[in-house]
Design a protein around this motif. Structure first.
Motif, short mmCIF file in Angstrom:
data_model
loop_
_atom_site.label_atom_id
_atom_site.label_comp_id
_atom_site.label_asym_id
_atom_site.label_seq_id
_atom_site.Cartn_x
_atom_site.Cartn_y
_atom_site.Cartn_z
N LEU A 140 -44.02 -7.32 -5.34
CA LEU A 140 -44.60 -8.00 -4.18
C LEU A 140 -44.41 -7.14 -2.94
O LEU A 140 -43.39 -6.47 -2.81
CB LEU A 140 -43.93 -9.37 -3.99
CG LEU A 140 -44.07 -10.37 -5.13
CD1 LEU A 140 -43.21 -11.59 -4.88
CD2 LEU A 140 -45.53 -10.76 -5.32
N ASP A 141 -45.37 -7.17 -2.05
CA ASP A 141 -45.29 -6.40 -0.81
C ASP A 141 -45.53 -7.34 0.36
O ASP A 141 -46.64 -7.83 0.55
CB ASP A 141 -46.33 -5.28 -0.82
CG ASP A 141 -46.22 -4.36 0.37
OD1 ASP A 141 -46.19 -4.87 1.52
OD2 ASP A 141 -46.18 -3.14 0.17
N GLU A 142 -44.47 -7.59 1.14
CA GLU A 142 -44.58 -8.56 2.23
C GLU A 142 -45.63 -8.16 3.26
O GLU A 142 -46.31 -9.02 3.81
CB GLU A 142 -43.22 -8.81 2.89
CG GLU A 142 -42.63 -7.59 3.56
CD GLU A 142 -41.20 -7.81 4.03
OE1 GLU A 142 -41.02 -8.08 5.23
OE2 GLU A 142 -40.28 -7.71 3.21
N ASP A 143 -45.79 -6.87 3.52
CA ASP A 143 -46.79 -6.42 4.49
C ASP A 143 -48.21 -6.69 3.98
O ASP A 143 -49.07 -7.16 4.74
CB ASP A 143 -46.62 -4.94 4.82
CG ASP A 143 -45.32 -4.65 5.55
OD1 ASP A 143 -44.86 -5.52 6.32
OD2 ASP A 143 -44.75 -3.57 5.33
N ASP A 144 -48.46 -6.41 2.70
CA ASP A 144 -49.78 -6.67 2.12
C ASP A 144 -50.09 -8.16 2.13
O ASP A 144 -51.22 -8.57 2.44
CB ASP A 144 -49.87 -6.14 0.69
CG ASP A 144 -49.91 -4.62 0.61
OD1 ASP A 144 -50.13 -3.96 1.66
OD2 ASP A 144 -49.70 -4.09 -0.50
N HIS A 204 -57.59 -13.62 6.01
CA HIS A 204 -58.45 -14.49 5.22
C HIS A 204 -58.31 -15.98 5.51
O HIS A 204 -59.19 -16.76 5.12
CB HIS A 204 -58.22 -14.24 3.73
CG HIS A 204 -58.72 -12.91 3.27
ND1 HIS A 204 -57.97 -11.77 3.35
CD2 HIS A 204 -59.91 -12.55 2.77
CE1 HIS A 204 -58.67 -10.76 2.90
NE2 HIS A 204 -59.86 -11.20 2.53
N PHE A 205 -57.23 -16.39 6.16
CA PHE A 205 -56.99 -17.81 6.41
C PHE A 205 -56.63 -18.02 7.88
O PHE A 205 -55.66 -17.44 8.36
CB PHE A 205 -55.86 -18.35 5.53
CG PHE A 205 -56.03 -18.00 4.07
CD1 PHE A 205 -57.11 -18.48 3.34
CD2 PHE A 205 -55.12 -17.18 3.43
CE1 PHE A 205 -57.27 -18.14 2.00
CE2 PHE A 205 -55.26 -16.85 2.09
CZ PHE A 205 -56.34 -17.34 1.37
N ALA A 206 -57.39 -18.85 8.57
CA ALA A 206 -57.11 -19.14 9.98
C ALA A 206 -55.77 -19.86 10.10
O ALA A 206 -55.46 -20.75 9.30
CB ALA A 206 -58.22 -19.99 10.57
N ALA A 259 -43.93 -13.68 6.51
CA ALA A 259 -43.90 -13.28 5.11
C ALA A 259 -42.74 -12.31 4.98
O ALA A 259 -42.85 -11.16 5.39
CB ALA A 259 -45.22 -12.63 4.69
N VAL A 260 -41.62 -12.78 4.46
CA VAL A 260 -40.41 -11.96 4.41
C VAL A 260 -39.79 -12.02 3.02
O VAL A 260 -39.89 -13.02 2.33
CB VAL A 260 -39.37 -12.41 5.46
CG1 VAL A 260 -39.89 -12.20 6.87
CG2 VAL A 260 -38.98 -13.86 5.28
N PHE A 280 -48.78 -10.48 4.13
CA PHE A 280 -48.97 -10.87 5.53
C PHE A 280 -50.39 -10.52 5.98
O PHE A 280 -51.09 -11.35 6.57
CB PHE A 280 -47.94 -10.17 6.43
CG PHE A 280 -48.03 -10.55 7.87
CD1 PHE A 280 -47.19 -11.52 8.40
CD2 PHE A 280 -48.95 -9.94 8.72
CE1 PHE A 280 -47.27 -11.88 9.75
CE2 PHE A 280 -49.04 -10.30 10.05
CZ PHE A 280 -48.19 -11.27 10.57
N ASP A 281 -50.80 -9.29 5.70
CA ASP A 281 -52.14 -8.85 6.12
C ASP A 281 -53.23 -9.68 5.47
O ASP A 281 -54.19 -10.10 6.13
CB ASP A 281 -52.34 -7.37 5.79
CG ASP A 281 -51.48 -6.45 6.65
OD1 ASP A 281 -50.96 -6.90 7.69
OD2 ASP A 281 -51.31 -5.28 6.25
N TYR A 282 -53.11 -9.95 4.17
CA TYR A 282 -54.15 -10.71 3.47
C TYR A 282 -54.26 -12.12 4.05
O TYR A 282 -55.37 -12.60 4.34
CB TYR A 282 -53.86 -10.78 1.97
CG TYR A 282 -55.01 -11.41 1.22
CD1 TYR A 282 -56.02 -10.63 0.68
CD2 TYR A 282 -55.08 -12.79 1.06
CE1 TYR A 282 -57.08 -11.20 0.01
CE2 TYR A 282 -56.15 -13.38 0.39
CZ TYR A 282 -57.14 -12.58 -0.13
OH TYR A 282 -58.20 -13.16 -0.78
#
Length: 89
Positions: free
Chosen positions: A23-27, A35-37, A43-44, A29-31
């Protein structure tokens, strides 16, 4: 004199844990942010466990995405509008 009711832009406080591999917290978080308002996104964690916290009007979409990454649990979805009005449940 009563105060005017405050309208929340994002109604549901959505919290959960994702357990998985690589899992990648940065990825994540970005997604979610792209994609969702919503707002107040956190995300940690690490490559095995990520904690998500997000205010959104579509918590089921966030849950669906997170489930695609691994097992989700400790899921909490709270209606902040009801809380603001002093209601429970």
């Amino acid at each position: 004199m009563a105060l005017p009711e405050q309208t929340l832009e994002f109604r549901y406080d959505t919290q959960l844990l994702i357990e998985g591999e690589d899992l990648d917290e940065d990825d994540i978080f970005d997604y979610i942010s792209q994609h969702f308002a919503g707002d107040c996104l956190l995300a940690v964690g690490d490559e095995d466990l990520i904690k998500i916290h997000y205010h959104t009007n579509e918590p089921w979409q966030v849950l669906k995405y997170c489930r695609s990454l691994g097992e989700i649990y400790d899921i909490v979805v709270e209606d902040m509008d009801r809380q603001a009005r002093g209601l429970h449940g």
